[in-house]
Write a protein that holds these residues in place. Sequence first.
Motif, PDB file in Angstrom:
ATOM      1  N   ASN A  30       0.808  -1.222   0.000  1.00 41.28           N
ATOM      2  CA  ASN A  30       0.000   0.000   0.000  1.00 41.28           C
ATOM      3  C   ASN A  30       0.842   1.272   0.000  1.00 41.28           C
ATOM      4  OD1 ASN A  30      -2.351  -1.501   0.037  1.00 41.28           O
ATOM      5  ND2 ASN A  30      -2.514  -1.457   2.256  1.00 41.28           N
ATOM      6  N   VAL A  31       2.150   1.123  -0.046  1.00 44.22           N
ATOM      7  CA  VAL A  31       3.051   2.271  -0.030  1.00 44.22           C
ATOM      8  C   VAL A  31       3.893   2.233  -1.303  1.00 44.22           C
ATOM      9  CG1 VAL A  31       4.942   3.395   1.203  1.00 44.22           C
ATOM     10  CG2 VAL A  31       3.132   2.251   2.493  1.00 44.22           C
ATOM     11  N   GLY A  32       3.844   3.313  -2.076  1.00 43.40           N
ATOM     12  CA  GLY A  32       4.617   3.397  -3.316  1.00 43.40           C
ATOM     13  C   GLY A  32       6.113   3.466  -3.050  1.00 43.40           C
ATOM     14  N   LYS A  33       6.892   3.174  -4.092  1.00 44.92           N
ATOM     15  CA  LYS A  33       8.350   3.123  -3.906  1.00 44.92           C
ATOM     16  C   LYS A  33       8.937   4.474  -3.530  1.00 44.92           C
ATOM     17  CE  LYS A  33       9.835   3.757  -8.644  1.00 44.92           C
ATOM     18  NZ  LYS A  33      10.739   3.352  -9.686  1.00 44.92           N
ATOM     19  N   ASP A  35       7.420   6.895  -1.830  1.00 49.76           N
ATOM     20  CA  ASP A  35       7.066   7.133  -0.425  1.00 49.76           C
ATOM     21  C   ASP A  35       7.869   6.230   0.497  1.00 49.76           C
ATOM     22  OD1 ASP A  35       5.161   9.157  -0.828  1.00 49.76           O
ATOM     23  OD2 ASP A  35       3.643   7.670  -1.347  1.00 49.76           O
ATOM     24  N   LEU A  36       8.072   4.987   0.091  1.00 50.31           N
ATOM     25  CA  LEU A  36       8.855   4.069   0.908  1.00 50.31           C
ATOM     26  C   LEU A  36      10.292   4.576   1.053  1.00 50.31           C
ATOM     27  CD1 LEU A  36       8.864   1.504   2.553  1.00 50.31           C
ATOM     28  CD2 LEU A  36       9.378   0.235   0.463  1.00 50.31           C
ATOM     29  N   ALA A  37      10.845   5.110  -0.027  1.00 45.97           N
ATOM     30  CA  ALA A  37      12.202   5.677   0.042  1.00 45.97           C
ATOM     31  C   ALA A  37      12.241   6.863   1.004  1.00 45.97           C
ATOM     32  CB  ALA A  37      12.670   6.104  -1.344  1.00 45.97           C
ATOM     33  N   ARG A  38      11.206   7.701   0.976  1.00 47.39           N
ATOM     34  CA  ARG A  38      11.153   8.848   1.897  1.00 47.39           C
ATOM     35  C   ARG A  38      10.984   8.378   3.346  1.00 47.39           C
ATOM     36  NH1 ARG A  38       7.677  10.688  -2.359  1.00 47.39           N
ATOM     37  NH2 ARG A  38       8.875  12.078  -3.697  1.00 47.39           N
ATOM     38  N   VAL A  39      10.139   7.367   3.543  1.00 48.11           N
ATOM     39  CA  VAL A  39       9.942   6.819   4.889  1.00 48.11           C
ATOM     40  C   VAL A  39      11.266   6.274   5.422  1.00 48.11           C
ATOM     41  CG1 VAL A  39       8.901   4.885   6.152  1.00 48.11           C
ATOM     42  CG2 VAL A  39       7.470   6.325   4.692  1.00 48.11           C
ATOM     43  N   ILE A  40      11.990   5.534   4.593  1.00 42.48           N
ATOM     44  CA  ILE A  40      13.272   4.973   5.013  1.00 42.48           C
ATOM     45  C   ILE A  40      14.259   6.085   5.337  1.00 42.48           C
ATOM     46  CG2 ILE A  40      15.281   3.664   4.197  1.00 42.48           C
ATOM     47  CD1 ILE A  40      13.212   1.852   2.703  1.00 42.48           C
ATOM     48  N   GLU A  41      14.304   7.118   4.506  1.00 35.71           N
ATOM     49  CA  GLU A  41      15.190   8.256   4.768  1.00 35.71           C
ATOM     50  C   GLU A  41      14.850   8.888   6.121  1.00 35.71           C
ATOM     51  OE1 GLU A  41      16.310  12.641   2.824  1.00 35.71           O
ATOM     52  OE2 GLU A  41      14.802  11.391   1.848  1.00 35.71           O
ATOM     53  N   TYR A  42      13.562   9.106   6.363  1.00 33.95           N
ATOM     54  CA  TYR A  42      13.101   9.698   7.620  1.00 33.95           C
ATOM     55  C   TYR A  42      13.465   8.812   8.812  1.00 33.95           C
ATOM     56  CZ  TYR A  42       9.904  11.522  11.163  1.00 33.95           C
ATOM     57  OH  TYR A  42       9.376  12.035  12.328  1.00 33.95           O
ATOM     58  N   LEU A  43      13.191   7.516   8.706  1.00 31.17           N
ATOM     59  CA  LEU A  43      13.456   6.594   9.810  1.00 31.17           C
ATOM     60  C   LEU A  43      14.946   6.440  10.084  1.00 31.17           C
ATOM     61  CD1 LEU A  43      10.791   3.809   9.135  1.00 31.17           C
ATOM     62  CD2 LEU A  43      10.705   5.646  10.845  1.00 31.17           C
ATOM     63  N   LYS A  44      15.761   6.420   9.027  1.00 30.73           N
ATOM     64  CA  LYS A  44      17.212   6.328   9.219  1.00 30.73           C
ATOM     65  C   LYS A  44      17.725   7.535   9.989  1.00 30.73           C
ATOM     66  CE  LYS A  44      18.849   3.472   5.406  1.00 30.73           C
ATOM     67  NZ  LYS A  44      19.632   3.476   4.154  1.00 30.73           N
ATOM     68  N   TYR A  45      17.267   8.720   9.593  1.00 31.22           N
ATOM     69  CA  TYR A  45      17.725   9.927  10.279  1.00 31.22           C
ATOM     70  C   TYR A  45      17.297   9.900  11.747  1.00 31.22           C
ATOM     71  CZ  TYR A  45      18.478  14.691  11.728  1.00 31.22           C
ATOM     72  OH  TYR A  45      18.904  15.795  12.429  1.00 31.22           O
ATOM     73  N   GLU A  84       1.450  17.244  -3.374  1.00 31.42           N
ATOM     74  CA  GLU A  84       1.004  15.889  -3.718  1.00 31.42           C
ATOM     75  C   GLU A  84       1.873  14.851  -3.007  1.00 31.42           C
ATOM     76  OE1 GLU A  84       0.774  13.058  -7.641  1.00 31.42           O
ATOM     77  OE2 GLU A  84       0.316  15.188  -7.905  1.00 31.42           O
ATOM     78  N   GLU A  85       3.178  15.086  -2.979  1.00 26.56           N
ATOM     79  CA  GLU A  85       4.095  14.174  -2.302  1.00 26.56           C
ATOM     80  C   GLU A  85       3.873  14.179  -0.789  1.00 26.56           C
ATOM     81  OE1 GLU A  85       7.864  14.337  -5.425  1.00 26.56           O
ATOM     82  OE2 GLU A  85       7.693  15.876  -3.871  1.00 26.56           O
ATOM     83  N   VAL A  86       3.577  15.349  -0.228  1.00 28.84           N
ATOM     84  CA  VAL A  86       3.307  15.444   1.204  1.00 28.84           C
ATOM     85  C   VAL A  86       2.067  14.628   1.558  1.00 28.84           C
ATOM     86  CG1 VAL A  86       2.646  16.986   3.104  1.00 28.84           C
ATOM     87  CG2 VAL A  86       4.447  17.673   1.515  1.00 28.84           C
ATOM     88  N   PHE A  87       1.004  14.769   0.764  1.00 23.16           N
ATOM     89  CA  PHE A  87      -0.223  14.011   1.033  1.00 23.16           C
ATOM     90  C   PHE A  87       0.016  12.513   0.902  1.00 23.16           C
ATOM     91  CE2 PHE A  87      -2.530  18.038   0.286  1.00 23.16           C
ATOM     92  CZ  PHE A  87      -3.300  18.030   1.446  1.00 23.16           C
ATOM     93  N   SER A  88       0.764  12.118  -0.093  1.00 21.75           N
ATOM     94  CA  SER A  88       1.071  10.713  -0.293  1.00 21.75           C
ATOM     95  C   SER A  88       1.912  10.171   0.866  1.00 21.75           C
ATOM     96  CB  SER A  88       1.797  10.537  -1.631  1.00 21.75           C
ATOM     97  OG  SER A  88       1.980   9.182  -1.921  1.00 21.75           O
ATOM     98  N   LEU A  89       2.883  10.951   1.312  1.00 21.48           N
ATOM     99  CA  LEU A  89       3.714  10.558   2.445  1.00 21.48           C
ATOM    100  C   LEU A  89       2.889  10.492   3.726  1.00 21.48           C
ATOM    101  CD1 LEU A  89       6.559   9.825   3.415  1.00 21.48           C
ATOM    102  CD2 LEU A  89       6.994  12.277   3.703  1.00 21.48           C
ATOM    103  N   MET A  90       1.927  11.385   3.864  1.00 19.92           N
ATOM    104  CA  MET A  90       1.035  11.374   5.017  1.00 19.92           C
ATOM    105  C   MET A  90       0.270  10.050   5.081  1.00 19.92           C
ATOM    106  SD  MET A  90      -2.161  13.951   5.872  1.00 19.92           S
ATOM    107  CE  MET A  90      -1.208  15.397   5.459  1.00 19.92           C
ATOM    108  N   LEU A  91      -0.237   9.603   3.940  1.00 21.27           N
ATOM    109  CA  LEU A  91      -0.950   8.328   3.886  1.00 21.27           C
ATOM    110  C   LEU A  91      -0.023   7.162   4.225  1.00 21.27           C
ATOM    111  CD1 LEU A  91      -3.130   8.877   0.688  1.00 21.27           C
ATOM    112  CD2 LEU A  91      -3.885   8.926   3.076  1.00 21.27           C
ATOM    113  N   ALA A  92       1.209   7.214   3.726  1.00 17.14           N
ATOM    114  CA  ALA A  92       2.183   6.158   4.026  1.00 17.14           C
ATOM    115  C   ALA A  92       2.494   6.135   5.521  1.00 17.14           C
ATOM    116  CB  ALA A  92       3.464   6.371   3.216  1.00 17.14           C
ATOM    117  N   ALA A  93       2.681   7.303   6.121  1.00 25.91           N
ATOM    118  CA  ALA A  93       2.981   7.386   7.554  1.00 25.91           C
ATOM    119  C   ALA A  93       1.816   6.840   8.379  1.00 25.91           C
ATOM    120  CB  ALA A  93       3.284   8.831   7.951  1.00 25.91           C
ATOM    121  N   ASP A  94       0.612   7.128   7.937  1.00 27.39           N
ATOM    122  CA  ASP A  94      -0.569   6.627   8.632  1.00 27.39           C
ATOM    123  C   ASP A  94      -0.653   5.106   8.496  1.00 27.39           C
ATOM    124  OD1 ASP A  94      -3.050   6.855  10.069  1.00 27.39           O
ATOM    125  OD2 ASP A  94      -4.103   6.632   8.162  1.00 27.39           O
TER     126      ASP A  94
END
Length: 126
Positions: A30-33, A35-45, A84-94
Amino acid sequence: KLSGYVKELLEVANEDDSDNEEGAKVDVMNVGKDDLARVIEYLKYHKEKPARSIPAPLPKDMTELTTDIVSKWDIDFIKKLTMEEVFSLMLAADFMIIPTLLELTTAYVALMVGSKSEEEINNTFT
């Protein structure tokens, strides 16, 4: 540890597949590539530098994210994204149960619309 979703999946997978030599697999269909890359970047930091919880509601006089409530890294991270990317990332974070990333994205959107007229909001999001 930072994603409740991944933590729960790994716990279940480790219980169910303790004999599996490949290890646990995490389904993030349910998470696009991107968004997943951004999530990983955020979590690594934030693995080494825990994110601060953002107060809700935001102060009435606040018009943008500041280092009083989030790190400079978080500000730079979120500001480089399109709406658009912020909204998509918001959905991924949720979906992935990452509360601090969800707080960051929702606070950013709230501040983007908080001081705008209806027409400005329509122009921003259309």
